[in-house]
Design a protein around this motif. Structure first.
Motif, mmCIF file in Angstrom:
data_model
loop_
_atom_site.group_PDB
_atom_site.id
_atom_site.type_symbol
_atom_site.label_atom_id
_atom_site.label_comp_id
_atom_site.label_asym_id
_atom_site.label_seq_id
_atom_site.Cartn_x
_atom_site.Cartn_y
_atom_site.Cartn_z
ATOM 1 N N SER A 20 20.466 -0.749 9.736
ATOM 2 C CA SER A 20 20.126 -1.330 8.638
ATOM 3 C C SER A 20 18.733 -2.176 8.722
ATOM 4 O O SER A 20 18.747 -2.702 9.853
ATOM 5 N N VAL A 21 17.902 -2.221 7.870
ATOM 6 C CA VAL A 21 16.772 -2.704 7.709
ATOM 7 C C VAL A 21 16.323 -3.323 6.553
ATOM 8 O O VAL A 21 16.830 -2.857 5.602
ATOM 9 N N GLU A 22 15.507 -4.434 6.594
ATOM 10 C CA GLU A 22 14.920 -5.252 5.463
ATOM 11 C C GLU A 22 13.362 -4.764 5.383
ATOM 12 O O GLU A 22 13.033 -5.053 6.534
ATOM 13 N N LEU A 23 12.821 -4.496 4.335
ATOM 14 C CA LEU A 23 11.676 -4.181 4.111
ATOM 15 C C LEU A 23 11.030 -5.188 3.470
ATOM 16 O O LEU A 23 11.723 -5.145 2.240
ATOM 17 N N SER A 24 10.121 -6.024 3.473
ATOM 18 C CA SER A 24 9.647 -7.140 2.357
ATOM 19 C C SER A 24 8.302 -6.275 1.884
ATOM 20 O O SER A 24 7.443 -6.042 2.749
ATOM 21 N N LEU A 25 8.130 -6.049 0.675
ATOM 22 C CA LEU A 25 6.902 -5.739 -0.015
ATOM 23 C C LEU A 25 6.136 -6.640 -0.569
ATOM 24 O O LEU A 25 6.937 -7.573 -1.105
ATOM 25 N N VAL A 26 4.980 -6.538 -0.618
ATOM 26 C CA VAL A 26 3.951 -7.425 -1.288
ATOM 27 C C VAL A 26 2.933 -6.342 -1.957
ATOM 28 O O VAL A 26 2.277 -5.750 -1.138
ATOM 29 N N GLY A 27 2.884 -6.637 -3.153
ATOM 30 C CA GLY A 27 1.838 -5.941 -4.010
ATOM 31 C C GLY A 27 2.150 -5.074 -4.897
ATOM 32 O O GLY A 27 3.130 -5.485 -5.847
ATOM 33 N N VAL A 28 1.782 -3.749 -5.137
ATOM 34 C CA VAL A 28 2.195 -3.045 -6.218
ATOM 35 C C VAL A 28 2.741 -1.539 -5.759
ATOM 36 O O VAL A 28 2.330 -1.275 -4.708
ATOM 37 N N ILE A 29 3.512 -1.149 -6.485
ATOM 38 C CA ILE A 29 4.179 0.434 -6.330
ATOM 39 C C ILE A 29 3.688 1.235 -7.371
ATOM 40 O O ILE A 29 4.163 1.240 -8.407
ATOM 41 N N ASP A 30 2.623 1.910 -7.287
ATOM 42 C CA ASP A 30 2.188 2.833 -8.212
ATOM 43 C C ASP A 30 1.579 4.239 -7.925
ATOM 44 O O ASP A 30 1.625 4.392 -6.399
ATOM 45 N N GLY A 31 0.504 4.791 -8.438
ATOM 46 C CA GLY A 31 0.282 6.197 -8.062
ATOM 47 C C GLY A 31 -0.677 6.036 -6.814
ATOM 48 O O GLY A 31 -0.896 6.845 -5.983
ATOM 49 N N SER A 32 -1.349 4.826 -6.583
ATOM 50 C CA SER A 32 -2.335 4.550 -5.484
ATOM 51 C C SER A 32 -1.418 4.225 -4.096
ATOM 52 O O SER A 32 -2.067 4.374 -2.968
ATOM 53 N N THR A 33 -0.373 3.686 -4.566
ATOM 54 C CA THR A 33 0.677 3.373 -3.228
ATOM 55 C C THR A 33 1.718 4.192 -2.981
ATOM 56 O O THR A 33 2.270 4.025 -2.009
ATOM 57 N N VAL A 34 2.406 4.866 -3.903
ATOM 58 C CA VAL A 34 3.578 5.563 -3.823
ATOM 59 C C VAL A 34 3.653 6.518 -2.535
ATOM 60 O O VAL A 34 4.643 6.618 -2.048
ATOM 61 N N ALA A 35 2.674 7.149 -2.327
ATOM 62 C CA ALA A 35 2.699 8.204 -1.266
ATOM 63 C C ALA A 35 3.024 7.384 0.093
ATOM 64 O O ALA A 35 3.675 7.862 0.849
ATOM 65 N N LYS A 36 2.151 6.433 0.489
ATOM 66 C CA LYS A 36 2.421 5.732 1.559
ATOM 67 C C LYS A 36 3.590 4.961 1.518
ATOM 68 O O LYS A 36 4.409 4.752 2.671
ATOM 69 N N PHE A 37 4.262 4.506 0.534
ATOM 70 C CA PHE A 37 5.502 3.690 0.226
ATOM 71 C C PHE A 37 6.601 4.809 0.716
ATOM 72 O O PHE A 37 7.500 4.554 1.512
ATOM 73 N N GLN A 38 6.469 6.125 0.286
ATOM 74 C CA GLN A 38 7.317 7.120 0.559
ATOM 75 C C GLN A 38 7.525 7.560 1.920
ATOM 76 O O GLN A 38 8.396 7.747 2.551
ATOM 77 N N GLN A 39 6.087 7.514 2.476
ATOM 78 C CA GLN A 39 6.143 7.683 3.891
ATOM 79 C C GLN A 39 6.842 6.923 4.973
ATOM 80 O O GLN A 39 7.402 7.254 5.804
ATOM 81 N N THR A 40 6.559 5.571 4.489
ATOM 82 C CA THR A 40 7.182 4.476 5.186
ATOM 83 C C THR A 40 8.833 4.749 5.104
ATOM 84 O O THR A 40 9.466 4.692 6.222
ATOM 85 N N LEU A 41 9.404 4.675 3.826
ATOM 86 C CA LEU A 41 10.736 5.045 3.641
ATOM 87 C C LEU A 41 11.299 6.253 4.477
ATOM 88 O O LEU A 41 12.256 6.113 5.206
ATOM 89 N N ALA A 42 10.341 7.352 4.587
ATOM 90 C CA ALA A 42 10.673 8.665 5.332
ATOM 91 C C ALA A 42 10.838 8.310 6.813
ATOM 92 O O ALA A 42 11.740 8.549 7.551
ATOM 93 N N ASN A 43 9.930 7.484 7.296
ATOM 94 C CA ASN A 43 9.761 7.094 8.739
ATOM 95 C C ASN A 43 10.849 6.316 9.252
ATOM 96 O O ASN A 43 11.575 6.434 10.181
ATOM 97 N N VAL A 44 11.380 5.314 8.290
ATOM 98 C CA VAL A 44 12.321 4.393 8.673
ATOM 99 C C VAL A 44 13.784 5.281 8.536
ATOM 100 O O VAL A 44 14.608 5.157 9.479
#
Length: 161
Positions: A20-44
């Motif tokens: 189990s892991v906790e990821l603290s997010l700061v900012g926005v999740i939108d079209g400009s950040t979603v690909a990297k957000f998804q890559q982070t979750l895929a890597n986890v």
């Protein structure tokens, strides 16, 4: 902190569990950040974590693309006999989740402890033995490293493998 354009993600181990892991997010999740957000979750997920808690307390905005990514990864972690939970969800984000009926798909909890307890209450076993251990980042290793882009004032991020 993992600097993403408009989104920072910080990795925290959860005591008493090894998958189990906790990821603290700061900012926005939108079209400009979603690909990297998804890559982070895929890597986890690739590191063997099955239970992900996203601390949304400092997320200012999530658009439909971001909400779609949350549902997608909720499904991915369920396939791995795990789960994805959201904690400290701001009222402005929670209203949208409620209005769209996504509350039926997303595990929203008050804290990490209540998210873990919710999974346990449904008979989901969290990993606690070394054989179930995921591979957290070591020392200063990050899930992303900065890489310069063609634009000198806008760095991009590259996922470590």
């Amino acid at each position: 902190m993992f600097g993403l354009a408009g989104l920072d993600i910080d990795f925290h181990s959860i005591q008493g569990t090894v998958d189990s892991v906790e990821l603290s997010l700061v900012g926005v999740i939108d079209g400009s950040t979603v690909a990297k957000f998804q890559q982070t979750l895929a890597n986890v997920a690739a590191r063997g974590f099955r239970f992900i808690i996203l601390d949304m307390g400092k997320v200012r905005y999530v658009n439909s693309t971001g909400l779609g990514a949350l549902v997608k990864f909720r499904d991915e972690f369920h396939k791995r006999e795990g789960g994805l939970a959201l904690i400290h969800v701001p009222a402005s984000v929670k209203i949208v989740i409620d209005m769209l009926g996504l509350i039926a798909f997303l595990h929203v909890a008050e804290s990490s402890e209540s998210a873990l307890e919710g999974w346990r209450r449904y008979g989901i076993e969290l990993g606690s033995s070394p054989s179930q251990a995921a591979t957290p980042p070591r020392g200063s290793e990050k899930l992303f490293t900065p890489e310069t882009s063609s634009s000198p004032d806008r760095p991009t991020e590259r996922m470590l493998r």
